[in-house]
Design an enzyme around this catalytic site. Structure first.
Site, mmCIF file in Angstrom:
data_model
loop_
_atom_site.group_PDB
_atom_site.id
_atom_site.type_symbol
_atom_site.label_atom_id
_atom_site.label_comp_id
_atom_site.label_asym_id
_atom_site.label_seq_id
_atom_site.Cartn_x
_atom_site.Cartn_y
_atom_site.Cartn_z
ATOM 1 N N ALA A 1 0.851 -1.140 -0.012
ATOM 2 C CA ALA A 1 -0.007 -0.048 -0.253
ATOM 3 C C ALA A 1 0.868 1.313 -0.004
ATOM 4 C CB ALA A 1 -0.735 -0.098 1.124
ATOM 5 N N MET A 2 0.381 2.348 -0.102
ATOM 6 C CA MET A 2 1.041 3.716 -0.311
ATOM 7 C C MET A 2 0.280 4.935 0.398
ATOM 8 S SD MET A 2 3.593 5.087 -1.405
ATOM 9 C CE MET A 2 3.990 6.710 -0.913
ATOM 10 N N GLU A 3 0.991 5.534 1.132
ATOM 11 C CA GLU A 3 0.797 6.566 2.459
ATOM 12 C C GLU A 3 0.175 7.798 1.848
ATOM 13 O OE1 GLU A 3 3.760 5.259 2.389
ATOM 14 O OE2 GLU A 3 5.155 6.659 2.962
ATOM 15 N N ASN A 4 0.070 7.941 0.329
ATOM 16 C CA ASN A 4 -0.152 9.426 -0.106
ATOM 17 C C ASN A 4 -1.156 10.324 0.709
ATOM 18 O OD1 ASN A 4 0.871 8.310 -2.633
ATOM 19 N ND2 ASN A 4 -1.098 7.079 -2.550
ATOM 20 N N GLU B 1 -0.081 2.412 7.118
ATOM 21 C CA GLU B 1 -0.271 3.686 6.051
ATOM 22 C C GLU B 1 -1.063 4.883 6.613
ATOM 23 O OE1 GLU B 1 1.376 3.013 3.429
ATOM 24 O OE2 GLU B 1 1.383 1.011 3.779
ATOM 25 N N GLU C 1 10.316 4.661 7.569
ATOM 26 C CA GLU C 1 9.717 3.054 7.381
ATOM 27 C C GLU C 1 9.982 2.560 8.584
ATOM 28 O OE1 GLU C 1 7.438 2.556 5.472
ATOM 29 O OE2 GLU C 1 7.952 3.878 3.642
HETATM 30 N N1 0A1 Z 1 5.871 3.351 1.385
HETATM 31 C C1 0A1 Z 1 5.054 2.298 1.257
HETATM 32 C C2 0A1 Z 1 5.417 1.295 0.414
HETATM 33 C C3 0A1 Z 1 5.969 1.575 -0.774
HETATM 34 C C4 0A1 Z 1 7.355 1.054 -0.947
HETATM 35 C C5 0A1 Z 1 8.279 1.043 -2.149
HETATM 36 C C6 0A1 Z 1 7.535 2.083 -2.992
HETATM 37 O O1 0A1 Z 1 8.154 2.384 -4.132
HETATM 38 C C7 0A1 Z 1 9.374 1.831 -4.528
HETATM 39 C C8 0A1 Z 1 6.156 2.385 -3.010
HETATM 40 C C9 0A1 Z 1 5.563 2.384 -1.828
HETATM 41 C C10 0A1 Z 1 4.746 1.769 2.804
HETATM 42 O O2 0A1 Z 1 5.733 1.756 3.423
HETATM 43 O O3 0A1 Z 1 3.623 1.322 3.150
HETATM 44 ZN ZN ZN Z 2 5.857 2.417 5.072
#
Ligand code: 0A1
Ligand code: ZN
Length: 857
Positions: free
Chosen positions: A265-268, A301, A323
């Site tokens: 998933a992605m935390e936008n 997220e 992270e």
């Molecule tokens: N940041 C997100 C996961 C994520 C990891 C890598 C990405 O691109 C290379 C994109 C998203 C998370 O920690 O959930």
């Molecule tokens: Zn993350």
């Protein structure tokens, strides 16, 4: 053509961006084949000088460019396939660019792409440069205003970050939405999703009484399956208020579930995008593990809103700043929602299986590396999982109150900034007065420290002397290591429940501790609760280890004691194919499982034998086939000893009605563990029993466990029947069908992979499906993947090459499975090396070339 490995980016080369961007106005005119993006940036030079303006940009068709309303011609700028340079710009100006992109052709799933006919974006880490020309780096933070124009029928819903404005008519069957994000953010947190969704809505009232509108956007017909994700979101919001005093900061919070997604998933900001596997669940189709994963990923997220979004990373070397810290936060959330000791054990299993393996091979790197080749490959178990352990050690060393004070100071001091690990630790130094310089070595040194423990007992003085020596093995580019501060939780156990526990910080290569006791020689418990991410070496006999397990008062170490015993036994069994499991040991393990029946989730973990990959770390060269066979024999012996318990447990009904609660999940975890043992048992009736369990299962956890156990037994009519039935019932649900693919890839041979890859529902463009087959085969079926004849490697080689051409981030991740090749017995090792050489000689993407190049070393 031979692949070139990417050029390294170095932490030491960091320089600030010479311009500020006060404001970004983005206008999207959406079309799957030709989307127009107009970007208006308000720029100003940070300090006097003549630095050129360099903007990142990839796979963009530049249509127009203007400065302060004056159109530029190609002689005014330099355009390459990765950037746009304007040598001569004023100190303050407005830059307007218009580009065209083709989301329907974007198979890399980075930038703006289509999934299930809907528009979706993924910008971390460097996807934004595939949307428009921009300084695509995390330390350039700006306010974004977004306009989205799209076809009304195809895209009734248009989402971006921040707060929505009015949706207005745009003529020609199109309409227009506006989104205003009041919080400054880097480009990697930008998101846009548009399409026709079903929406699951709810609301949350924050601690200051603000009402937040929550919405989860899913495929048509899936809305009911978002209920658990929504429940998890609300619990996460409450937890972050209670535990860290962090309140949500926008009026809306949107989640969009997409089928084709490279990560979890992605935390936008305000618009989290999720792999649909981590949103959708219901009591029929999801396992307890699915519910648990959704809960923790939704939390992860959401927690990024403060640890990652409000305060972000200065550069990608600092990735662990967001992270590691956010994983630490989500692990503690899960521990509070469920059982803390069980959560700790699961976190350690994951750490050891993935991160210890990474640390021991050619891809080893520090939590904060000093350089990288391909940024996508930096999203590793080391950055995430070891990064989380480092925060856990920090909290242990300074205590929960000082930890909270340090975090409060961090949020106060750095809100709205892009910062470094040093700036994070300066907050803890300021609240405690401590020097974290030596501790920062953990961030710079790769490798898992090994702590050797020696004890001597002075009967007359009633004193136990404990000698602790630490050493970290060499890793690529780091031949020698310094000692690191290791917070080690220890205890003396009297065997009657008496525990004298304390923590010591090992900050030199050798430490000697003398502890006085009365009442005879105590037993020593080391690294309780896995207080540090280390390997502990102790020269104990089987009986000493057994005595320690019985006397142990720390649940983690009780489990750990059993793991060590069964690990040693599997290693012994793997040396001779005729060797029989030690019946005393098996009886003792069975007894420990029986004694834990009051806590079935914990009992289930006691039945677990270490995976073959974990055993690689204990035996070099590693023979996966022999290890697998030794492991299976021990499992069979355990199944035989536990047969009456297994039979009575499974004869009782599973809890109904189904609830994804920790309590019920614990009961099913033990039932699932017993079903798994049946899969390893030598009982000739097991296939029949398992088919009946499959047929009568009232939930997916047990149904899947029974189907998996049947596949463990190899070919049988019962196995075929279960697989066919499962496919028939679930063929319309891709998330469930991923499990069907994964179960077979996890047990079969190279031929199984070929068969699964030619199944009509195998889709090279869908990362979940590719991972279910290739990922599971290469990481969870090591005896077949590392088959000495090289058949396992050949089975995946072609698929990975094809995947690489379309989606480099996906292929590179799959290639990481080769990281353990140097530990293998000579035949498999030679076959793995030959495969890596062939891959290197093929034309690989920079992402994959980076992994293969480092793997070959
Ligand atoms: N940041 C997100 C996961 C994520 C990891 C890598 C990405 O691109 C290379 C994109 C998203 C998370 O920690 O959930
Ligand atoms: Zn993350």
């Amino acid at each position: 053509m031979r692949t070139e490995t990417p050029i390294a980016v170095k932490l030491a080369d960091y320089t600030p961006y010479p311009f500020d961007i006060e404001h970004v106005d983005l206008a999207f005119d959406l079309d799957p084949d030709a989307t127009r993006v107009t970007a208006t940036l308000k720029l100003s030079r940070k300090s006097k000088g003549s630095a050129p303006l360099v903007l990142d940009g990839e796979a963009l068709k530049l249509l127009s460019i203007a400065i302060d309303g004056r159109a530029l011609t190609p002689s005014d700028y330099t355009l390459t396939d990765h950037d746009l340079t304007l040598a001569d710009v004023p100190d303050t100006f407005e830059l307007r660019t218009q580009v065209e992109i083709a989301p329907s052709k974007n198979t890399a799933l980075s930038g703006l792409y289509m999934s299930g006919g809907r528009f979706c974006s993924q910008c971390e880490s460097v996807g934004f440069r595939r949307i428009t020309y921009y300084p695509d780096r995390p330390d350039v933070m700006s306010r974004f205003f977004v306009t989205v124009t799209a076809d009304k029928a195809a895209c009734p819903i248009m989402l971006s970050n921040g707060t929505p404005g009015e949706v207005t008519d745009a003529g020609n069957g199109r309409h227009k939405a506006t989104w205003d994000d009041p919080h400054k953010k880097p480009s990697y947190l930008f998101a846009l999703c548009a399409g026709d969704y079903d929406v699951y809505r709810d609301s949350f009232t924050t601690m200051s009484g603000k009402q937040i509108d929550l919405a989860i956007h899913v495929d048509k017909g899936d809305a009911d399956r978002a209920a658990w994700a929504m429940d998890s979101l609300k619990r996460s919001m409450a937890w972050d208020e209670e535990t860290y005093g962090r309140e949500y900061d926008l009026g809306v919070f949107n989640i969009v579930a997409v089928r084709d997604f490279n990560f979890g998933a992605m935390e936008n900001k305000g618009l989290n995008v999720f792999n649909s596997a981590y949103v959708l669940a219901d009591e029929d189709s999801a396992t307890d593990a699915d519910f648990e994963a959704i809960e923790s990923i939704v939390a992860h997220e959401y927690f990024h809103n403060w640890t990652g979004n409000r305060i972000t990373c200065r550069d990608w070397f600092q990735l662990c700043l967001k992270e590691g810290l956010t994983v630490f936060r989500d692990q503690n959330f899960s521990a509070d929602m469920r059982s803390r000791p069980v959560q700790r054990i699961k976190d350690v299993i994951r750490l050891r299986a993935r991160q210890f393996a990474e640390d021991a091979g050619p891809l080893a790197h520090p939590v904060r590396p000093a350089n990288y080749g391909a940024i996508d490959n930096l999203y590793t178990a080391t950055v995430y999982e070891k990064g989380a352990e480092l925060i856990g050690m920090l909290r242990r060393m300074i205590g929960p109150e000082a930890y909270r004070q340090g975090m409060d100071l961090y949020f106060d001091r750095h809100d709205g900034q892009a910062v470094t690990i040093e700036e994070f630790y300066a907050c803890f130094a300021d609240v405690t007065g401590k020097d974290f310089g030596p501790f920062l070595r953990w961030y710079a040194q790769a490798g898992t420290p090994q702590v050797t423990v020696e004890e001597s007992w002075d009967e007359a003085a009633g004193e136990l002397t404990i000698k602790l020596a630490q050493a970290t093995p060499p890793t690529p580019g780091q031949p020698t290591k310094k000692p690191v501060p290791i917070p080690l939780e220890l205890a003396l156990l009297d065997g009657k429940g008496g525990t004298d526990a304390w923590m010591t910080v090992l900050d030199t290569a050798e430490t000697t501790i003398t502890r006085k006791t009365d009442g005879g020689r105590p037993l020593l418990s080391v690294n309780r609760d896995f207080s540090a991410p280390i390997r502990v070496g102790r020269d104990l006999t089987r009986d000493q280890r057994l005595a320690l397990v019985v006397a142990e008062t720390d649940p983690f170490n009780q489990w750990e004691g059993v793991q060590t015993l069964v690990t040693e036994e599997i290693l012994k069994l793997s040396e001779g194919s005729q060797a029989q499991p030690d019946s005393d040991l098996v009886a003792a393990v069975a007894e420990a499982i029986g004694n834990a029946s009051g806590d079935p989730a914990f009992a289930a973990l006691l039945t677990r034998l270490p995976e073959v990959g974990e055993l690689f770390l204990e035996r070099k060269p590693a023979d996966p086939v022999a290890l697998h066979s030794g492991r299976k024999r021990l499992q069979a012996a355990l199944a035989a000893t536990l047969a009456p318990t297994i039979a009575t447990t499974l004869a009782a009904p599973s809890p109904t009605p189904y609830r994804p609660s920790a309590e019920q999940a614990g009961v099913r975890a033990l039932r699932g563990a017993f079903i798994n043992l049946l899969g390893a048992s030598d009982d000739a009736d097991a296939p029949k029993t398992l088919l009946s369990l499959y047929r009568h299962a009232t939930n997916m956890t047990e149904r899947l466990a029974a189907m998996r156990a049947l596949t463990m037994k190899g070919q049988s009519a019962e196995r075929d029947e279960a697989l066919a039935d499962f496919e028939q019932n679930w063929k319309h649900n891709p998330i469930v069908m991923d499990k069907w693919f994964a179960v077979q890839a996890g047990q079969g041979t190279a031929a199984t992979v070929a068969e699964l890859a030619s199944h009509p529902d195998f889709d090279l463009k869908n990362p979940n499906r590719v991972r279910a087959v290739v990922g599971v085969f290469s990481t969870a079926n090591l005896a077949a993947f590392h088959a000495p004849d090289g058949s396992g490697y050949r089975a995946v080689e072609d698929i990975i090459l094809k995947a690489d051409a379309a989606n480099p981030a996906l292929a590179a991740r799959l290639l990481a499975a080769f990281e353990q090749w140097r530990m293998l017995e000579p035949r498999a090792g030679a076959a793995a090396e030959a495969t890596l050489q062939r891959l290197q000689d093929a034309k690989l993407s920079p992402n994959s070339a980076d992994i293969v190049g480092r793997a070959l070393g």
